[in-house]
Design a protein around this motif. Structure first.
Motif, mmCIF file in Angstrom:
data_model
loop_
_atom_site.group_PDB
_atom_site.id
_atom_site.type_symbol
_atom_site.label_atom_id
_atom_site.label_comp_id
_atom_site.label_asym_id
_atom_site.label_seq_id
_atom_site.Cartn_x
_atom_site.Cartn_y
_atom_site.Cartn_z
ATOM 1 N N ALA A 72 0.960 -0.675 -0.028
ATOM 2 C CA ALA A 72 0.372 -0.392 0.309
ATOM 3 C C ALA A 72 1.007 0.862 -0.198
ATOM 4 O O ALA A 72 -0.060 2.425 -0.043
ATOM 5 C CB ALA A 72 -1.233 -0.084 1.013
ATOM 6 N N ILE A 113 2.734 8.949 -6.061
ATOM 7 C CA ILE A 113 1.445 9.401 -5.700
ATOM 8 C C ILE A 113 0.541 8.929 -7.276
ATOM 9 O O ILE A 113 -0.931 8.335 -7.117
ATOM 10 C CB ILE A 113 1.926 10.909 -6.156
ATOM 11 N N LYS A 138 -0.679 5.026 -6.527
ATOM 12 C CA LYS A 138 -0.899 5.217 -5.365
ATOM 13 C C LYS A 138 -2.929 6.171 -5.225
ATOM 14 O O LYS A 138 -3.543 5.386 -4.864
ATOM 15 C CB LYS A 138 -1.174 5.868 -4.510
ATOM 16 N N GLN A 139 -2.777 6.543 -6.482
ATOM 17 C CA GLN A 139 -4.370 6.806 -6.999
ATOM 18 C C GLN A 139 -5.412 6.019 -6.953
ATOM 19 O O GLN A 139 -6.492 5.419 -6.735
ATOM 20 C CB GLN A 139 -4.513 7.285 -8.366
ATOM 21 N N TYR A 194 -6.688 0.945 0.399
ATOM 22 C CA TYR A 194 -6.241 0.084 1.491
ATOM 23 C C TYR A 194 -7.325 -0.036 2.499
ATOM 24 O O TYR A 194 -7.639 1.301 3.086
ATOM 25 C CB TYR A 194 -4.626 0.737 2.301
ATOM 26 N N TYR A 212 -12.345 11.419 0.716
ATOM 27 C CA TYR A 212 -11.607 10.892 -0.100
ATOM 28 C C TYR A 212 -11.952 10.833 -1.750
ATOM 29 O O TYR A 212 -10.565 11.080 -2.679
ATOM 30 C CB TYR A 212 -12.290 9.497 -0.335
ATOM 31 N N CYS A 253 -9.617 13.872 -2.899
ATOM 32 C CA CYS A 253 -7.547 12.785 -3.061
ATOM 33 C C CYS A 253 -7.450 11.533 -3.951
ATOM 34 O O CYS A 253 -6.831 11.252 -4.434
ATOM 35 C CB CYS A 253 -7.618 12.170 -1.880
ATOM 36 N N TYR A 254 -8.415 10.564 -3.948
ATOM 37 C CA TYR A 254 -8.553 10.171 -5.129
ATOM 38 C C TYR A 254 -9.009 10.379 -6.413
ATOM 39 O O TYR A 254 -10.449 11.083 -6.327
ATOM 40 C CB TYR A 254 -9.469 9.033 -4.548
ATOM 41 N N SER A 255 -8.866 10.382 -7.517
ATOM 42 C CA SER A 255 -8.974 11.284 -8.708
ATOM 43 C C SER A 255 -10.104 10.916 -9.395
ATOM 44 O O SER A 255 -11.075 11.091 -10.316
ATOM 45 C CB SER A 255 -8.094 11.783 -10.216
#
Lengths: 656, 299
Positions: free
Chosen positions: B48, B69, B72-73, B77, B97, B100-102
């Motif tokens: 992760a 990054i 990690k996108q 986890y 979230y 943070c997450y596209s």
């Protein structure tokens, strides 16, 4: 959607505000009550200072203790709460599993923290500015004062905050974080103090007093902050603090990037730091132990060593307990043994070689030398009168040789034990060497043992010119002179004619040059006082006219001023002389009664004899004869003493 | 594709992982089995991008994971105890979230919330443990990750919810070719959804296999002869394990089912049965001595 993934993550800021924003609010409320509301209250109760003090730090004087409390606590605690996510395993895992670079996480947290500290100050500043206009406080607090307050508060809190942020990276436990942060902030001052004190124990002649004259409190922002209500925060210091704050910020980022996530809940997050921590704590507590026992045991060497041992053992175990997070660590003794061995070898090495302790520079290497019992005047303190009092280095070979010989004698006498109640004095020797370096030593000695050495130095023209302010004052600087009798009646003459002041000074200079060492010691606080007023900022220097000062006495006689500036027989009703053991009581009443009750005393009423006695005595305990001067003025009484050598013939005859 | 090459990780004096090699194809569901303290969580946190390995490479599609990054996108986890910011509601957490997450899909989030009937305005920490885990799944799946990493995900869930989640996971794998990495201390919990299994023991990955291959490859044979078992047959079969109960012999053997049957029939046994093994049995026999040591995780 790359645009959405910009550098600025709004939700993250929201998260930080939700979790730690309360600290900023508390800080704001604290400041609000401490300053604007307090000012309003003082205004309504008419308790505001009624004139402009002209000092930029006046705003710090409002509720200073509370301001100081906030200043010292808020930034450190803020960092503890902000970076708690590093110290809680689950939070740390969550933050670091997200697709966010560490730099980004760090800047978001750290900069939000900076906002938490600065925004309340900014708002309060604004409020004070508004109050200043509304309540018409312009005459009490200038605009600069208000911005000085804001700027100083921000710079100091930022330094404390960034230091605490850096410590956050070094540890994995929030409680340890707070403790370490304060230790770190106090460390420079505390450690230097401890080190100086202990070097003094270890090394004969180590000039700890001399070093302590330096402005140590500047070395820690916390100790510095404690004097903000009475001293200006210098630009130079502010710039240093700011640079340090930036450095801590960058170091914190660097450590954060290096830090492993799994170190959450470890006391020290970097394995290499653990060794430094462990032996650092052991070393410091060892010094504390030694210091404590040297203080409470009156410098008994066995107790001091006991203190060192106990301190080191305590420190070692405490450090181990913190690192291992258990108190059952008593089997891990190897490190302590190694530490003890290293320290023992170092100390024995230093003592055996004696390079530091036995060193007296060669005559050929010495450029100049200073010898004094007042370290202030060697050290470059920015005192206003420094230029007059600071001792100029002696350069004449005869004086340098004499100082060297005295120094060597002190070293040879180091085994001498000082008796109880023996009067000792701290002597400082500072050599300026030709290679540009200097060497300073401090010795606690009984001055009388070295009179022979010191006599030749004292009586040299160079020494007197190097030390006495009267040789440094320029005639043109003098605004006026006061010559005042040392007695209860008001006998003062003021001279402001440049001709006269010049003559007085010249006479005094001649007298001081002619003065012998013994006379300089014997006569104290009996003669008239010459007060010299300088033109610049009204500084005053005073010098005593001793009975041996012929030139000035003659000058006064010539001018017919003697009676107007000196205690004479006319001022006294009678004088009582007593010989023999008299308890040296400080209590005037008892002493007077005791003296008066002595049988074989000599009561004198004759003017000339009384004046002879005035010229023979000193205010300090000088010998077997005690004198009581009874003044006509008020029922004033003065008790003094003189010795056999200075006793007038009629006194000797009486007590034969 | 997920790859670990010669990965080692040490915590102070404790070696958590040693020379782990692992590779997982896109779209597969990889189950990591190991007892407590075997190194499962360490391995997962390396995948992760939370931990940094001491040695070796942890790569996804050929690039290292740590502080990457872009990669990690694509990874989500869920830890063994899902953690959320204190006092956060599901809605607030979703917003976080999303920031943070596209690949976050609001549509999907709403759909899942409806499916699980979650109260969005309630603080997550006030939900029961099972609910908190479901919310974690909802948030994770809404981020549309390409790789989902789950540490002990089925703990504390009732069978109905378990079923629901398993279906969702399998659905995503089938539809989007999502890769799932899942750890458990119990094989039974995850054997029905995994297609690959790895076993970790004392920091080392001691085996990894495709499940179908495993099952086809190993058999239990029961035979009885009028006399002794022919020596030649034993030599040929080279059984992993033999046992004798009265006149009946029991062998665990490897090989193709048909050819095995043919070989045995040729020796005219009185009784002959060829039986499949349960997964637990397979692991225990496959791994010989270690098999007994890890018995508790596969049974």
């Amino acid at each position: 959607m790359p645009s959405k993934m910009s550098w600025f993550n709004k939700e993250m800021i929201m998260q930080i505000v939700r979790s730690t924003g309360w600290i900023s609010i508390v800080y704001f409320l604290g400041l609000l009550f401490i300053l604007p509301i307090q000012l309003m209250m003082m205004y309504s109760e008419d308790r505001l200072p009624d004139y402009y003090k002209g000092e930029s730090y006046t705003l710090f004087q409002v509720n200073f203790e509370l301001q100081l409390g906030l200043l010292v606590i808020v930034p450190v605690i803020l960092a503890v709460f902000l970076f708690r996510f590093l110290h809680v395993k689950q939070a740390s895992d969550l933050m670091h599993s997200l697709p966010l670079k560490r730099e980004k996480i760090f800047h978001h947290y750290a900069i939000t923290g900076i906002m938490f500290l600065t925004v309340p100050v900014a708002v309060i500043t604004l409020m004070i500015l508004i109050l200043r206009n509304l309540l018409d406080l312009g005459s009490l607090y200038s605009l600069e004062d208000i911005f000085y307050w804001a700027g100083t508060t921000i710079v100091i809190t930022l330094l404390l905050y960034t230091a605490s942020v850096m410590i956050a990276m070094m540890t994995g436990i929030s409680a340890v974080h707070a403790v370490l942060a304060y230790i770190f902030l106090f460390f420079p001052v505390g450690f230097v103090l401890l080190l100086f004190y202990n070097l003094k124990i270890l090394l004969y002649g180590f000039p700890s007093e001399f070093f302590l004259q330096q402005q140590l409190e500047r070395m820690s922002p916390i100790t510095y902050a404690t004097s903000l209500n009475g001293r200006i925060f210098q630009w130079s210091d502010a710039i240093i603090y700011f640079i340090l704050a930036v450095a801590f910020y960058l170091l914190a980022l660097l450590f954060y990037k290096k830090r492993n996530v799994e170190q959450a809940s470890e006391a020290i997050a970097f394995p290499k730091l653990r060794l430094i921590f462990k032996y650092g704590v052991t070393f410091c507590t060892m010094l504390v132990g030694g210091t404590y026992f040297s203080g409470v045991s009156n410098n008994n060497i066995s107790w001091i060593i006991f203190g060192y041992v106990i301190g080191a053992v305590f420190g070692y175990f405490i450090a181990e307990m913190v690192l291992q997070k258990t108190w059952r660590i008593f089997a891990r003794l190897k490190g302590l043994a190694v530490f003890a061995a290293v320290v023992a070898i170092l100390v024995i090495g230093i003592k055996a070689l004696g390079i530091y302790e036995n060193r007296v520079p060669d005559l050929a290497d010495i450029q100049g030398v200073q010898l004094t019992n007042e370290p202030y005047w060697i050290w470059n303190n920015a005192e206003p009168d420094e230029e007059y009092y600071r001792m100029k280095p002696l350069k004449e070979e005869a004086n340098i040789t004499a100082v060297r010989r005295m120094h060597q004698q002190i070293l040879a006498d180091r085994k001498l034990k000082h008796k109880k109640n023996e009067q000792t004095i701290n002597y400082f020797v500072r050599y300026e060497l030709k290679n540009g370096s200097s060497m300073t030593r401090e010795y606690q000695v009984n001055e009388r043992l070295y009179d022979d050495f010191f006599k030749s130095i004292y009586e040299s023209k160079e020494y007197k010119q190097a030390t006495k302010p009267i040789f440094k004052i320029k005639d043109s600087e003098i605004k006026s002179l006061n010559i005042r009798a040392n007695g209860p009646m008001n006998k003062t003459v003021t001279l402001s004619n440049p001709e006269e002041t010049k003559e007085v000074l010249e006479a005094l200079r001649k007298d001081v040059l002619a003065e012998s060492y013994e006379d300089s010691l014997y006569f104290r606080d009996r003669g008239s006082i010459v007060e010299i007023y300088l033109g610049d900022n009204h500084s005053i220097h005073s010098i005593e006219i001793k009975p041996t000062y012929q030139n000035i006495s003659n000058w006064l006689k010539e001018k017919g001023l003697t009676d107007r500036v000196k205690v004479t027989g006319e001022d006294l009703s009678h004088v009582l002389v007593v010989k023999g053991d008299v308890s040296n009581s400080n209590d005037l009443e008892i002493s007077q009664e005791e003296l008066e009750s002595k049988k074989d005393s000599l009561d004198i009423k004759e003017k000339r004899q009384m004046e002879q006695l005035l010229d023979a005595t000193s205010a300090y305990d000088r010998g077997e004869y005690k004198v009581i001067f009874y003044y006509k003025f008020g029922d004033y009484v003065e008790i003094m003493s003189f010795d056999e050598e200075h006793a007038p013939d009629f006194v000797k005859r009486h007590f034969r | 594709m997920i790859e670990m090459k010669q990965v080692s990780k040490r915590f102070d004096r404790f070696q958590a992982l040693e020379n782990v090699n692992l590779s997982i194809q896109k779209g597969s569901i990889y189950g990591l089995i190991g007892s407590n303290g075997a190194g499962k969580t360490t391995l997962i946190k390396l995948l992760a991008g939370i931990y940094r390995q001491d040695n070796g490479d942890v790569m996804i599609d050929g690039t290292p994971v740590y502080e990457n990054i872009g990669l990690k996108q694509k990874i989500f986890y869920i830890p063994d105890h899902p953690y959320v910011f204190s006092h956060y509601t599901t809605k607030q957490m979703a917003r976080f979230y999303k920031n943070c997450y596209s690949n976050w899909s609001e549509e999907r989030f709403e759909m899942l919330v409806e499916l699980f009937e979650v109260n969005l305005q309630k603080k997550i920490q006030t939900f029961s443990k099972g609910w908190q885990r479901q919310i974690a799944f909802i948030l994770a799946l809404s981020a549309n990750p390409e790789i989902l990493i789950l540490d002990e995900p089925m703990d504390g869930l009732d069978p109905v919810v378990r079923k629901k989640i398993k279906n969702l996971l399998i659905n995503d794998v089938a539809e989007r070719e999502m890769t799932i990495f899942i750890s458990s201390h119990n094989l039974r919990e995850i054997e029905d959804i995994c297609d690959h299994i790895g076993i970790i023991h004392k920091g080392a990955l001691i085996m990894q296999k495709e499940l179908d291959e495993l099952k086809a490859d190993i058999h239990k044979v029961q035979v009885a002869y009028r006399n002794d078992v022919p020596k030649q047959l034993l030599k040929k079969l080279n059984p992993l394990h033999t046992e004798k109960r009265g006149s009946v012999s029991l062998f665990i053997v490897r090989g193709n089912e048909d050819s095995l049957a043919k070989q045995i029939r040729e020796t005219n046994p009185v009784i002959f049965d060829l039986l499949p093994l349960t997964l637990e049995e397979i692991f225990i026999y496959e791994m010989g001595d270690i098999g007994y040591a890890i018995k508790n995780v596969v049974v």
